[in-house]
Design a protein around this motif. Structure first.
Motif, short mmCIF file in Angstrom:
data_model
loop_
_atom_site.label_atom_id
_atom_site.label_comp_id
_atom_site.label_asym_id
_atom_site.label_seq_id
_atom_site.Cartn_x
_atom_site.Cartn_y
_atom_site.Cartn_z
N SER A 100 10.11 -21.67 5.26
CA SER A 100 9.75 -20.88 4.09
C SER A 100 8.24 -20.68 4.10
O SER A 100 7.48 -21.64 4.22
CB SER A 100 10.18 -21.63 2.82
N ARG A 101 7.83 -19.43 3.98
CA ARG A 101 6.41 -19.11 3.97
C ARG A 101 6.08 -18.25 2.76
O ARG A 101 6.91 -17.47 2.30
CB ARG A 101 6.02 -18.35 5.24
N ARG A 102 4.86 -18.40 2.28
CA ARG A 102 4.42 -17.60 1.13
C ARG A 102 3.80 -16.30 1.61
O ARG A 102 3.02 -16.27 2.54
CB ARG A 102 3.40 -18.38 0.30
N GLN A 103 4.20 -15.22 0.93
CA GLN A 103 3.66 -13.89 1.18
C GLN A 103 2.92 -13.45 -0.07
O GLN A 103 3.37 -13.69 -1.19
CB GLN A 103 4.78 -12.89 1.45
N VAL A 104 1.81 -12.78 0.11
CA VAL A 104 1.00 -12.29 -1.01
C VAL A 104 1.00 -10.77 -0.97
O VAL A 104 0.72 -10.16 0.07
CB VAL A 104 -0.44 -12.83 -0.93
N THR A 105 1.30 -10.16 -2.11
CA THR A 105 1.38 -8.70 -2.21
C THR A 105 0.52 -8.22 -3.38
O THR A 105 0.55 -8.80 -4.46
CB THR A 105 2.85 -8.27 -2.47
N LEU A 106 -0.25 -7.18 -3.14
CA LEU A 106 -1.00 -6.53 -4.21
C LEU A 106 -0.05 -5.59 -4.93
O LEU A 106 0.57 -4.72 -4.31
CB LEU A 106 -2.18 -5.76 -3.62
N THR A 107 0.10 -5.76 -6.24
CA THR A 107 1.03 -4.94 -7.01
C THR A 107 0.42 -3.57 -7.29
O THR A 107 -0.78 -3.35 -7.07
CB THR A 107 1.37 -5.61 -8.35
N LYS A 108 1.24 -2.68 -7.79
CA LYS A 108 0.75 -1.34 -8.15
C LYS A 108 -0.36 -1.44 -9.21
O LYS A 108 -1.41 -0.79 -9.05
CB LYS A 108 1.91 -0.47 -8.63
N PRO A 109 -0.18 -2.24 -10.28
CA PRO A 109 -1.29 -2.38 -11.24
C PRO A 109 -2.53 -3.03 -10.60
O PRO A 109 -3.66 -2.68 -10.95
CB PRO A 109 -0.71 -3.29 -12.33
N GLY A 110 -2.32 -3.94 -9.67
CA GLY A 110 -3.44 -4.57 -8.97
C GLY A 110 -4.20 -3.57 -8.12
O GLY A 110 -5.43 -3.56 -8.08
N ARG A 111 -3.45 -2.72 -7.45
CA ARG A 111 -4.06 -1.68 -6.62
C ARG A 111 -4.87 -0.71 -7.49
O ARG A 111 -6.00 -0.35 -7.15
CB ARG A 111 -2.95 -0.94 -5.88
N ALA A 112 -4.31 -0.32 -8.63
CA ALA A 112 -5.02 0.59 -9.55
C ALA A 112 -6.27 -0.08 -10.10
O ALA A 112 -7.33 0.55 -10.19
CB ALA A 112 -4.10 1.02 -10.69
N ALA A 113 -6.17 -1.37 -10.45
CA ALA A 113 -7.33 -2.10 -10.97
C ALA A 113 -8.42 -2.22 -9.90
O ALA A 113 -9.61 -2.06 -10.20
CB ALA A 113 -6.91 -3.48 -11.46
N LEU A 114 -8.02 -2.49 -8.67
CA LEU A 114 -8.99 -2.59 -7.58
C LEU A 114 -9.68 -1.25 -7.37
O LEU A 114 -10.91 -1.19 -7.28
CB LEU A 114 -8.32 -3.03 -6.28
N HIS A 115 -8.93 -0.17 -7.31
CA HIS A 115 -9.53 1.15 -7.08
C HIS A 115 -10.48 1.52 -8.24
O HIS A 115 -11.54 2.08 -8.00
CB HIS A 115 -8.45 2.20 -6.90
N GLY A 116 -10.08 1.20 -9.47
CA GLY A 116 -10.95 1.46 -10.61
C GLY A 116 -12.22 0.64 -10.55
O GLY A 116 -13.31 1.12 -10.87
N HIS A 117 -12.08 -0.62 -10.15
CA HIS A 117 -13.25 -1.51 -10.05
C HIS A 117 -14.19 -1.01 -8.96
O HIS A 117 -15.41 -0.98 -9.16
CB HIS A 117 -12.80 -2.95 -9.78
N LEU A 118 -13.63 -0.63 -7.81
CA LEU A 118 -14.47 -0.12 -6.73
C LEU A 118 -15.18 1.18 -7.14
O LEU A 118 -16.34 1.39 -6.80
CB LEU A 118 -13.64 0.10 -5.47
N ALA A 119 -14.49 2.03 -7.90
CA ALA A 119 -15.12 3.25 -8.40
C ALA A 119 -16.28 2.91 -9.34
O ALA A 119 -17.34 3.56 -9.31
CB ALA A 119 -14.09 4.12 -9.11
N ALA A 120 -16.09 1.89 -10.17
CA ALA A 120 -17.16 1.46 -11.08
C ALA A 120 -18.35 0.92 -10.29
O ALA A 120 -19.51 1.23 -10.60
CB ALA A 120 -16.64 0.40 -12.04
N LEU A 121 -18.09 0.14 -9.25
CA LEU A 121 -19.17 -0.39 -8.42
C LEU A 121 -19.91 0.74 -7.70
O LEU A 121 -21.13 0.71 -7.59
CB LEU A 121 -18.63 -1.40 -7.41
#
Length: 124
Positions: A68-89
């Motif tokens: 059993s291994r853990r997988q990490v996924t960026l969710t759709k809201p996470g992706r939108a938040a990241l893109h918004g944050h990068l746009a702000a930066l």
């Protein structure tokens, strides 16, 4: 393109790196994220918990080769938040670059000339 919105949760350096790593892929193994950032399991778990509580990432268990291994996924809201944050930066960096341009004023006034730049950033 996402609307510029500074996100204090994502802004923490490790969380920003985690989101940036996950952005171009569907998911990554927990161990790959940990090894890439050169941090311990507990430090990564703490940051992933904060991101998961906001709905930005999902950590799931997958079976592979009877392990059993853990997988990490960026969710759709996470992706939108990241893109918004990068746009702000980017808006902040652009404002700084414009403010540093030399003015057309001669002599000592040139050093003190400033340009006003409007930066509208909502804090998420």
């Amino acid at each position: 393109m996402s609307e510029a919105a500074f996100d204090e949760l994502i802004h923490a350096p490790l969380r920003l790196q985690i989101c940036a790593m996950l952005s171009p892929v569907r998911s990554l193994p927990f161990s790959d994220v940990r090894d890439s950032l050169e941090i311990s399991d507990s430090v990564l778990s703490k940051h992933l918990s904060a991101l998961a509580a906001a709905g930005y990432v999902e950590v799931s268990r997958v079976r592979a080769n009877s392990r059993s291994r853990r997988q990490v996924t960026l969710t759709k809201p996470g992706r939108a938040a990241l893109h918004g944050h990068l746009a702000a930066l980017q808006a902040i960096a652009a404002a700084a670059a414009i403010a540093e341009e030399p003015s057309d004023a001669p002599g000592p006034e040139r050093q003190h000339a400033r340009r006003e730049v409007a930066v509208d950033l909502r804090i998420a």
